[in-house]
Design an enzyme around this catalytic site. Sequence first.
Site, PDB file in Angstrom:
ATOM      1  N   THR A  77      91.587  67.023 142.239  1.00 22.33           N
ATOM      2  CA  THR A  77      90.772  66.330 143.237  1.00 22.33           C
ATOM      3  C   THR A  77      89.782  67.245 143.955  1.00 22.33           C
ATOM      4  OG1 THR A  77      92.491  64.683 143.594  1.00 22.33           O
ATOM      5  CG2 THR A  77      90.860  64.935 145.341  1.00 22.33           C
ATOM      6  N   LYS A 159      91.692  60.685 151.601  1.00 24.32           N
ATOM      7  CA  LYS A 159      92.037  62.103 151.502  1.00 24.32           C
ATOM      8  C   LYS A 159      91.017  62.959 152.235  1.00 24.32           C
ATOM      9  CE  LYS A 159      94.355  62.013 146.976  1.00 24.32           C
ATOM     10  NZ  LYS A 159      94.308  62.551 145.590  1.00 24.32           N
ATOM     11  N   ASP A 160      91.510  63.957 152.950  1.00 26.93           N
ATOM     12  CA  ASP A 160      90.597  64.850 153.664  1.00 26.93           C
ATOM     13  C   ASP A 160      89.685  65.614 152.710  1.00 26.93           C
ATOM     14  OD1 ASP A 160      92.665  66.491 152.677  1.00 26.93           O
ATOM     15  OD2 ASP A 160      93.519  66.837 154.665  1.00 26.93           O
ATOM     16  N   ARG A 161      90.251  66.183 151.636  1.00 24.57           N
ATOM     17  CA  ARG A 161      89.428  66.972 150.717  1.00 24.57           C
ATOM     18  C   ARG A 161      88.394  66.115 149.991  1.00 24.57           C
ATOM     19  NH1 ARG A 161      94.623  66.644 148.679  1.00 24.57           N
ATOM     20  NH2 ARG A 161      94.934  65.827 146.567  1.00 24.57           N
ATOM     21  N   ASP A 308      94.608  57.216 142.938  1.00 19.83           N
ATOM     22  CA  ASP A 308      95.333  58.427 142.545  1.00 19.83           C
ATOM     23  C   ASP A 308      96.799  58.351 142.955  1.00 19.83           C
ATOM     24  OD1 ASP A 308      95.158  61.331 141.580  1.00 19.83           O
ATOM     25  OD2 ASP A 308      95.991  61.599 143.588  1.00 19.83           O
ATOM     26  N   HIS A 312      99.743  58.294 140.161  1.00 18.92           N
ATOM     27  CA  HIS A 312     100.800  59.304 140.089  1.00 18.92           C
ATOM     28  C   HIS A 312     102.178  58.655 140.084  1.00 18.92           C
ATOM     29  CE1 HIS A 312      98.900  63.191 140.106  1.00 18.92           C
ATOM     30  NE2 HIS A 312      98.092  62.845 141.104  1.00 18.92           N
ATOM     31  N   ASP A 355      86.979  61.897 139.846  1.00 23.31           N
ATOM     32  CA  ASP A 355      87.177  63.339 140.018  1.00 23.31           C
ATOM     33  C   ASP A 355      88.026  63.958 138.922  1.00 23.31           C
ATOM     34  OD1 ASP A 355      89.448  62.011 140.824  1.00 23.31           O
ATOM     35  OD2 ASP A 355      89.777  63.216 142.622  1.00 23.31           O
ATOM     36  N   HIS A 356      88.683  63.136 138.121  1.00 22.71           N
ATOM     37  CA  HIS A 356      89.493  63.577 136.980  1.00 22.71           C
ATOM     38  C   HIS A 356      90.140  62.341 136.384  1.00 22.71           C
ATOM     39  CE1 HIS A 356      93.101  62.930 139.438  1.00 22.71           C
ATOM     40  NE2 HIS A 356      92.518  63.651 140.389  1.00 22.71           N
ATOM     41  N   HIS A 494      97.900  65.191 136.000  1.00 19.40           N
ATOM     42  CA  HIS A 494      96.637  65.622 135.403  1.00 19.40           C
ATOM     43  C   HIS A 494      96.445  67.096 135.662  1.00 19.40           C
ATOM     44  CE1 HIS A 494      95.079  65.607 139.535  1.00 19.40           C
ATOM     45  NE2 HIS A 494      95.748  64.472 139.674  1.00 19.40           N
TER      46      HIS A 494
END
Length: 554
Positions: A77, A159-161, A308, A312, A355-356, A494
């Site tokens: 991510t 998500k913060d990131r 995500d 997961h 992002d993936h 991932h």
Amino acid sequence: MIRTGLSLFLFGILSPQVLSAAAPTRPRLVVGIVVDQMRYDYLTRFAEAFGEEGFKRLQREGTQFRSMHYNYVPTSTGPGHAAIWSGAYPAVSGIANNEFFDRELGREVYCVEDDSVSSVGTTAADGQRSPHRLLVTTVGDELKLATNERAQVIAISLKDRASVLPGGHFADAAYWMDVTSGRFVTSSYYAKSLPDWVQAYNEGGRVAELAATPWTLRDAAATYTESLPDDNPFEEPLPGETAPVFPHDIARAIALSSEGDKDHFKPFATSPWGNVAVRELAQAALEHTTLGRDDVPDVLAVSFSSTDYIGHRFGPTSLEVEDTYRRLDDDLAQLLDTIDRTVGLEHTVVFLTSDHGVAFNSAFLRSRGMASARTLNKKTFRTGVEKALTAHYPSVSAASWVLADYKGNVVLDRPAIRAAGEELEEVSEFLRDYLLEQDGVIDVVTAAELAESAAHDGYRALMRRGTHAIRSGDVLTLFTPGSVFGYDRGGASHSQPFSYDTHAPFLISGPGIAAGAEIYERVAITQIAPTISALLKINEPAGAFEGPLPIFER
């Protein structure tokens, strides 16, 4: 025509058609949508259930790239969001992974943690975030510089990131959800307080209302033809559930964790309601700010993260994932409608990517006959590395040499190795040779080998671009396709250089962009930022090396 133009473009040759193409109108607004963990094939697998105003609207009104890939590894991510918005590989951006070992601090760090700033909107540490570890500029940063900071840049995610990294260094605002409280927050890096429209959303009780809504299938069960039966061994139930089956009681799962616990609202994020909340806050940003209201372009970065969390826990063969994308299609339709109503899609560039991707559950693959797909154990891997080092270097405590390991990437204590009179390169090579003999390993490469080598083909090229000289491991391990760390009971993960993790959707629409076009040549995720920069007519981000994509009308 588009295929020919692209081939010439990739070889650095400008065809006469490209030279004569009319320059598109500079957009008033760029809306970049990132769907966390979205495999490319979700766009085709689930297409029959999509309406006409979400994914299909972007396909109909814009250009879609059928072979967009991440051109580095790890596919995670943090690095993904940094690459999309900066055009830089992890080797350049410094976002080596979601977490990486900081040799100066002597500990593992989170890619956006920053204890020099304060939380705003929460008392939890989840608000102490900034982009200070990002070493390059983003599209938003370059737009701010190009417009003497008149442009607005706002980023929103759970998500913060996924908010901080797209926003970049000069963003006006970045908002994410504090999972201890279910509130959208920010940090003092951006502002001293939340604006009224964010505060109003937090105080309006909408998240509590969504959380109290049981997650049921959107449509009749018989229409979900792309998934395994609801109750299967390749998924993980939510807290309080005896089986991972519908309906899911999100409120009960939240109640089972103590209020203020660091994962208190994680079950909310692990439901489609997390995407709804992000979409609604993005709509509020469009309605209550001046985004796109004048001739100075602005940027709105929106990342949907629930995909995500759900992926997961339940994996790509689950009803939960299939239902989530049906519901996300509804969210996209509503977001696009709001953009059209407030700014006008004729003035807006909208792109969507991920992002993936994600691997199938390794136990599921083995059950279908793919015996080489391994379920890997982090503790076993680490113990094996330490035992091998201790046996080969009996005069020292080799365990102290291993500072960290992340999915097969081993960080060694360089000063300790030198103090013991050993050479880092020799220790790395010994460890490489040991790991090459382990079950499920198909390649191991040392950081020194990558740094000293010329450009590689295949997955080693991806490893080279993803390896930061200071923040990445000293020994990097590649496992057989379909192998993942953890998830030995259910779920998926991932981070590998194989197509299930690297192949991403890319849809883009807006003024001057070819409508209904499909491009099949292989292109790279790091071409997105140069493309958006070209549309905005600004300088490309500092770490971008790829050229823009050919998306203009002929």
